[in-house]
Write an enzyme that holds these catalytic residues in place. Structure first.
Site, PDB file in Angstrom:
ATOM      1  N   TYR A 181     -14.317  20.940  -9.943  1.00  0.00           N
ATOM      2  CA  TYR A 181     -14.856  19.692 -10.177  1.00  0.00           C
ATOM      3  C   TYR A 181     -16.027  19.291  -9.154  1.00  0.00           C
ATOM      4  CZ  TYR A 181     -14.811  14.548 -10.811  1.00  0.00           C
ATOM      5  OH  TYR A 181     -15.189  13.300 -11.026  1.00  0.00           O
ATOM      6  N   LYS A 203      -7.924  10.507 -16.708  1.00  0.00           N
ATOM      7  CA  LYS A 203      -8.300  11.170 -17.982  1.00  0.00           C
ATOM      8  C   LYS A 203      -7.275  10.809 -19.047  1.00  0.00           C
ATOM      9  CE  LYS A 203     -12.229  12.206 -15.727  1.00  0.00           C
ATOM     10  NZ  LYS A 203     -12.158  13.446 -14.664  1.00  0.00           N
ATOM     11  N   ARG A 222       0.634  -1.311  -0.139  1.00  0.00           N
ATOM     12  CA  ARG A 222       0.071  -0.035  -0.105  1.00  0.00           C
ATOM     13  C   ARG A 222       0.973   1.125   0.076  1.00  0.00           C
ATOM     14  NH1 ARG A 222      -1.463   2.032   4.428  1.00  0.00           N
ATOM     15  NH2 ARG A 222      -1.922   0.346   5.880  1.00  0.00           N
ATOM     16  N   ASP A 257      -5.956  21.904  -9.636  1.00  0.00           N
ATOM     17  CA  ASP A 257      -6.471  20.664 -10.323  1.00  0.00           C
ATOM     18  C   ASP A 257      -5.835  20.757 -11.704  1.00  0.00           C
ATOM     19  OD1 ASP A 257      -7.899  18.729 -11.893  1.00  0.00           O
ATOM     20  OD2 ASP A 257      -9.483  18.610 -10.485  1.00  0.00           O
TER      21      ASP A 257
HETATM   22  C1  LIG Z   1     -12.730  13.306 -13.595  1.00  0.00           C
HETATM   23  C2  LIG Z   1     -11.939  14.457 -12.889  1.00  0.00           C
HETATM   24  C3  LIG Z   1     -11.601  14.414 -11.364  1.00  0.00           C
HETATM   25  C4  LIG Z   1     -11.739  13.196 -10.399  1.00  0.00           C
HETATM   26  O1  LIG Z   1     -10.857  12.113 -11.123  1.00  0.00           O
HETATM   27  P1  LIG Z   1     -11.285  10.512 -10.821  1.00  0.00           P
HETATM   28  O2  LIG Z   1     -10.151   9.976 -11.255  1.00  0.00           O
HETATM   29  O3  LIG Z   1     -12.513  10.294 -11.563  1.00  0.00           O
HETATM   30  O4  LIG Z   1     -11.528  10.566  -9.366  1.00  0.00           O
HETATM   31  C5  LIG Z   1     -10.802  15.449 -10.721  1.00  0.00           C
HETATM   32  N1  LIG Z   1     -10.907  16.686 -11.497  1.00  0.00           N
HETATM   33  C6  LIG Z   1     -11.342  16.805 -12.841  1.00  0.00           C
HETATM   34  C7  LIG Z   1     -11.162  17.960 -13.535  1.00  0.00           C
HETATM   35  C8  LIG Z   1     -11.754  15.608 -13.212  1.00  0.00           C
HETATM   36  O5  LIG Z   1     -12.243  15.938 -14.734  1.00  0.00           O
END
Ligand SMILES: *Cc1c(COP(=O)(O)O)cnc(C)c1O
Length: 395
Positions: free
Chosen positions: A115, A211, A62, A186
């Protein structure tokens, strides 16, 4: 960042091919194999007792394996950080970083266009005695007026979720840092390639590698790329809350990195082509794409970013009734309807920012978010064109 750090130029492309790999350490295999491990065996009591306060050695699955170490090394190099910490999702990276720097009585400045699930987590923070103020993404140096003595973290997301406002990251980061705050962003939209926040004064750059980094809609993975001063707090909190990334997802993330600049360039070109076509449709009031002059913050995007990904939105003049939206979207053959983005496939998603804005109320007609995938742009436009024909028959 230097001119040599753009996709298509040697430096970045070359780094992404070679960082985070060690064939000699893995029987010659080009890719680091997925280390599916919980228990790690030690040769002796002495080795078992050897402390590793930085969690850089392999002691328990982990807290880190050769899979996570390789991925983290490549991500830290990509975004110019001292150290990267991997997570099981982008949201887990966000929530863990916030918990690492906030305690009861503290104040958080969160961008209004964050988000959705990030916004939801701020309600949880409220129950822990941490107050959040949501701020206008276009506030720039005006952030100074919102910083209180208790403000510990300023969180950015640029461009904003759903509506794509581009923030003045260097101005906000400089002011926040001068007032003793930790600055987090982010950076999922830029994928760590089109924008490198740490070079603009940010302390922690977070990505949903789910993504573009993974890029094939088949992994859940997050990362926080940290400065030397912030990395240990994030790693310790990750260990405390049990945040970890799965071996197979780390493998897919690392594999995705190898083709990231190539894919992003194509997502960008197709996205701009779709945006141009959509801007010419009479039903469309606005195209919200940072690469277009009508996007709020476009000048900042030109100044700070080196490109655009394939995610943008269009706003209709009117609020489309559900049958009209269904006519437009239900029978598209190439665009899927679904959450997430950054995979090779094109997606469409109706959004309603009115429900998730408090600093700057959202107004106007229906918003449709689009992800330009890797299909032929002509085929995608043909698909959309059919949808608009069906939409017009309902209006
Ligand atoms: C999808 C997304 C997240 C979260 O990512 P996950 O891997 O689905 O938890 C965070 N910020 C943005 C801008 C996103 O599009």
């Amino acid at each position: 960042m230097g001119a040599g750090d753009r996709p298509g130029d040697g430096r970045l492309d070359t780094r992404l091919i070679h960082d985070g790999r060690d064939p000699a350490g893995h029987a010659g295999a080009v890719n680091v194999p997925p280390y599916r491990a919980s228990t790690i065996l030690f040769p002796s009591v002495e080795a078992l007792d050897s402390a590793d306060p930085e969690f850089r050695s392999v002691r328990y699955g982990r807290t880190g394996t050769p899979s996570s170490h390789a991925f983290e090394e490549a991500m830290a190099a990509l975004e110019g950080g001292d150290r990267a910490i991997s997570f099981g999702s982008g949201l887990q990276a966000i929530t863990t970083c916030l918990l690492a720097f906030l305690k009861a009585g503290d104040h958080l400045l969160m961008v209004d266009t964050c988000y959705g699930p990030t916004r939801a987590f701020c309600r949880r923070l409220g129950r822990l005695g941490i107050e959040t103020t949501f701020y206008d993404p276009l506030i720039g140096a005006g952030i100074a007026d919102l910083i209180r003595p208790q403000t510990r973290v300023v969180f950015l997301e640029s461009p904003g979720s759903q509506t794509f406002e581009v923030q003045d990251v260097p101005a906000i980061a400089a002011i926040a840092k001068a007032r003793g705050c930790t600055v987090m962003i982010d950076n999922t939209w830029a994928a760590g390639v089109w924008f490198r926040p740490l070079a603009h004064g940010v302390d922690i750059s977070i990505q949903a590698c789910t993504k573009y980094v993974a890029g094939h809609a088949d992994a859940n993975l997050g990362v926080a790329v940290c400065t030397a001063a912030t990395a240990m707090a994030v790693k310790l909190t990750a260990v405390e809350v049990g945040a970890t990334a799965a071996a197979d997802d780390l493998f897919l993330g690392l594999r995705g990195l190898r083709t990231l600049p190539l894919r992003l360039a194509r997502h960008q070109d197709t996205g701009l082509a779709l945006a141009d076509w959509l801007a010419a449709q009479p039903e469309i009031a606005r195209v919200l794409h940072p690469g277009r002059p009508d996007c709020p913050g476009h000048a900042l995007w030109r100044r700070d970013f080196t490109g655009a990904c394939g995610l943008f939105a269009v706003q209709f003049h009117q609020t489309l009734p559900t049958p009209a939206l269904s006519a437009l979207l239900d029978h598209l053959s190439l665009f899927g309807l679904g959450y997430s983005w950054g995979g090779y496939e094109s997606l469409a998603l109706p959004c309603d920012p009115r429900r998730s804005r408090s600093a700057v109320p959202w107004q106007g007609g229906t918003l449709l978010r689009l992800h330009a995938g890797l299909e032929s742009p002509d085929d995608l436009i043909h698909d959309l064109s059919g949808g608009f024909d069906r939409l017009r028959r309902t209006l």
